[in-house]
Design a protein around this motif. Structure first.
Motif, PDB file in Angstrom:
ATOM      1  N   SER A 103      24.644  -9.676   5.971  1.00 30.12           N
ATOM      2  CA  SER A 103      24.324  -8.760   7.518  1.00 30.12           C
ATOM      3  C   SER A 103      24.955  -7.394   6.997  1.00 30.12           C
ATOM      4  CB  SER A 103      24.975  -9.425   8.298  1.00 30.12           C
ATOM      5  OG  SER A 103      26.645  -9.291   8.217  1.00 30.12           O
ATOM      6  N   ILE A 104      25.443  -7.120   5.886  1.00 27.80           N
ATOM      7  CA  ILE A 104      25.274  -5.438   5.397  1.00 27.80           C
ATOM      8  C   ILE A 104      24.783  -5.104   3.878  1.00 27.80           C
ATOM      9  CG2 ILE A 104      27.166  -3.988   5.322  1.00 27.80           C
ATOM     10  CD1 ILE A 104      29.759  -6.508   5.378  1.00 27.80           C
ATOM     11  N   ALA A 105      24.515  -4.221   4.252  1.00 28.84           N
ATOM     12  CA  ALA A 105      23.324  -3.255   3.315  1.00 28.84           C
ATOM     13  C   ALA A 105      24.102  -2.554   2.380  1.00 28.84           C
ATOM     14  CB  ALA A 105      22.619  -2.489   4.696  1.00 28.84           C
TER      15      ALA A 105
ATOM     16  N   PRO B 289      30.039  -3.963   1.815  1.00 26.48           N
ATOM     17  CA  PRO B 289      29.258  -4.924   1.913  1.00 26.48           C
ATOM     18  C   PRO B 289      29.859  -5.470   0.841  1.00 26.48           C
ATOM     19  CG  PRO B 289      28.359  -2.998   1.260  1.00 26.48           C
ATOM     20  CD  PRO B 289      29.050  -2.564   1.704  1.00 26.48           C
ATOM     21  N   THR B 290      29.968  -6.375   0.574  1.00 27.34           N
ATOM     22  CA  THR B 290      30.971  -7.793  -0.344  1.00 27.34           C
ATOM     23  C   THR B 290      30.510  -8.617  -1.490  1.00 27.34           C
ATOM     24  OG1 THR B 290      32.710  -6.387   0.483  1.00 27.34           O
ATOM     25  CG2 THR B 290      33.530  -8.433  -0.542  1.00 27.34           C
TER      26      THR B 290
ATOM     27  N   GLU C 245      28.333 -16.561   6.020  1.00 26.35           N
ATOM     28  CA  GLU C 245      27.824 -15.330   6.293  1.00 26.35           C
ATOM     29  C   GLU C 245      27.113 -15.543   6.612  1.00 26.35           C
ATOM     30  OE1 GLU C 245      29.926 -12.425   5.192  1.00 26.35           O
ATOM     31  OE2 GLU C 245      30.707 -13.114   3.649  1.00 26.35           O
TER      32      GLU C 245
ATOM     33  N   LEU D 285      27.576 -13.624  -0.076  1.00 23.48           N
ATOM     34  CA  LEU D 285      27.142 -12.833  -0.019  1.00 23.48           C
ATOM     35  C   LEU D 285      27.847 -11.794   0.890  1.00 23.48           C
ATOM     36  CD1 LEU D 285      24.374 -12.664  -2.548  1.00 23.48           C
ATOM     37  CD2 LEU D 285      26.121 -11.408  -3.200  1.00 23.48           C
ATOM     38  N   SER D 286      27.492 -10.641   1.617  1.00 22.56           N
ATOM     39  CA  SER D 286      27.794 -10.370   2.651  1.00 22.56           C
ATOM     40  C   SER D 286      26.542 -10.001   3.281  1.00 22.56           C
ATOM     41  CB  SER D 286      28.773  -9.199   2.807  1.00 22.56           C
ATOM     42  OG  SER D 286      28.631  -8.011   2.168  1.00 22.56           O
TER      43      SER D 286
ATOM     44  N   ILE E  19      29.583  -1.620  -3.756  1.00 21.39           N
ATOM     45  CA  ILE E  19      29.311  -3.049  -3.550  1.00 21.39           C
ATOM     46  C   ILE E  19      30.776  -3.050  -4.059  1.00 21.39           C
ATOM     47  CG2 ILE E  19      28.723  -5.462  -3.500  1.00 21.39           C
ATOM     48  CD1 ILE E  19      25.573  -3.746  -3.736  1.00 21.39           C
TER      49      ILE E  19
ATOM     50  N   LEU F 299      22.994  -5.433   1.057  1.00 21.29           N
ATOM     51  CA  LEU F 299      22.762  -7.253   0.712  1.00 21.29           C
ATOM     52  C   LEU F 299      22.086  -8.009   1.757  1.00 21.29           C
ATOM     53  CD1 LEU F 299      26.716  -8.149  -0.571  1.00 21.29           C
ATOM     54  CD2 LEU F 299      24.822  -7.511  -1.900  1.00 21.29           C
ATOM     55  N   ASN F 300      21.839  -7.033   2.908  1.00 19.44           N
ATOM     56  CA  ASN F 300      20.903  -7.670   3.958  1.00 19.44           C
ATOM     57  C   ASN F 300      19.321  -7.822   3.679  1.00 19.44           C
ATOM     58  OD1 ASN F 300      20.486  -5.319   3.754  1.00 19.44           O
ATOM     59  ND2 ASN F 300      20.317  -5.075   5.905  1.00 19.44           N
TER      60      ASN F 300
ATOM     61  N   ARG G 176      19.525  -9.159  -3.149  1.00 20.29           N
ATOM     62  CA  ARG G 176      20.315 -10.681  -3.573  1.00 20.29           C
ATOM     63  C   ARG G 176      20.188 -11.082  -4.250  1.00 20.29           C
ATOM     64  NH1 ARG G 176      19.733 -11.140   2.285  1.00 20.29           N
ATOM     65  NH2 ARG G 176      19.478 -13.166   2.593  1.00 20.29           N
TER      66      ARG G 176
END
Length: 245
Positions: A9-11, A140-141, A170, A6-7, A86, A13-14, A19
């Motif tokens: 650091s990117i909203a 987001p990935t 990540e 999961l990325s 996402i 997913l941050n 998560r």
């Protein structure tokens, strides 16, 4: 092992609640015997139990869509943009029935309120997208990947996947970096114990990725051949171990 980095650091997913929701929304047992082989095993971390450093105490993610919805609602109430699209990034023909796997995952996430769109990228492009340096405009990935550890030691896995300098990592976490450095210099029981803590932290505290399955490979051995396949055969074939009867 099939798993989902999961990325982080990117909203959105941050946010660790998002998560967790992604993990809880997956009915992994529903895949076994339908989309993947009935011999497939649920995974708790990205390495097999035979790897030194595997942590048998890590908890397996349950299927709990109601809790996933509650976590997303709480995150949204705090201003986290849980409605942002996402992408789930996958490589065509990377594993059997990958189209069905991605479609099922997408539907499960949509059922709890996430906005997920599949994106398939061919080999070279996928390798660029799934490793550093990350594109500055990356959305987001969630990435569908496979990981093999033929070395038998967790050190082969944890640096690249979880260290801030790791090519596939990540995570940027000083505590995690310190543990990985400590493990790299340790031996024996200390090395095993430190790697076990790394897997616990990655899977229970950070939720850097979501392990899915330990996949199955099939080997056909001719009647004149003396050879016993193992869990490593799919990754490497030691010709010196193959003889005629």
């Amino acid at each position: 092992t099939a798993f989902l980095p999961l990325s982080v650091s990117i909203a959105p997913l941050n946010d660790v609640r998002v998560r967790k929701a992604i993990a809880l929304a997956i009915d992994r047992k529903a895949f076994i015997g339908s989309i993947v082989s009935d011999k497939t095993q649920l995974a708790k971390e990205i390495v097999l139990p035979i790897v030194d450093g595997y942590n048998s105490g890590v908890k397996e993610w349950p299927y709990d869509p109601d809790q996933a919805k509650a976590l997303l609602a709480a995150a949204k109430a705090d201003g986290i943009p849980v409605d942002v699209q996402i992408r789930i990034l996958a490589r065509p023909k990377f594993m059997p029935n990958i189209d069905d796997i991605v479609a099922a995952l997408t539907q499960m996430w949509e059922a709890v309120g996430l906005n997920v769109k599949p994106q398939f990228i061919e080999g070279a492009g996928f390798n660029v997208a799934a490793r550093k340096p990350w594109a500055s405009d990356r959305p987001p990935t969630i990435t569908l990947q496979l990981h093999d550890n033929a070395i038998g030691d967790a050190g082969f896995s944890v640096f690249s996947k979880y260290d801030s300098k790791g090519v596939n990592s990540e995570i940027v976490d000083p505590k995690m970096d310190s543990l990985i450095d400590q493990a790299s210099r340790a031996t024996g029981a200390d090395r095993t114990k430190t790697h076990q803590e790394i897997f616990r932290m990655a899977n229970e505290d950070i939720i850097a990725d979501i392990p899915l399955f330990h996949m199955v490979a099939y080997s056909r051995v001719g009647p004149r051949i003396a050879f016993q396949p193992t869990s490593l055969t799919n990754n490497q074939l030691d010709l010196a171990s193959i003889t005629f009867k």
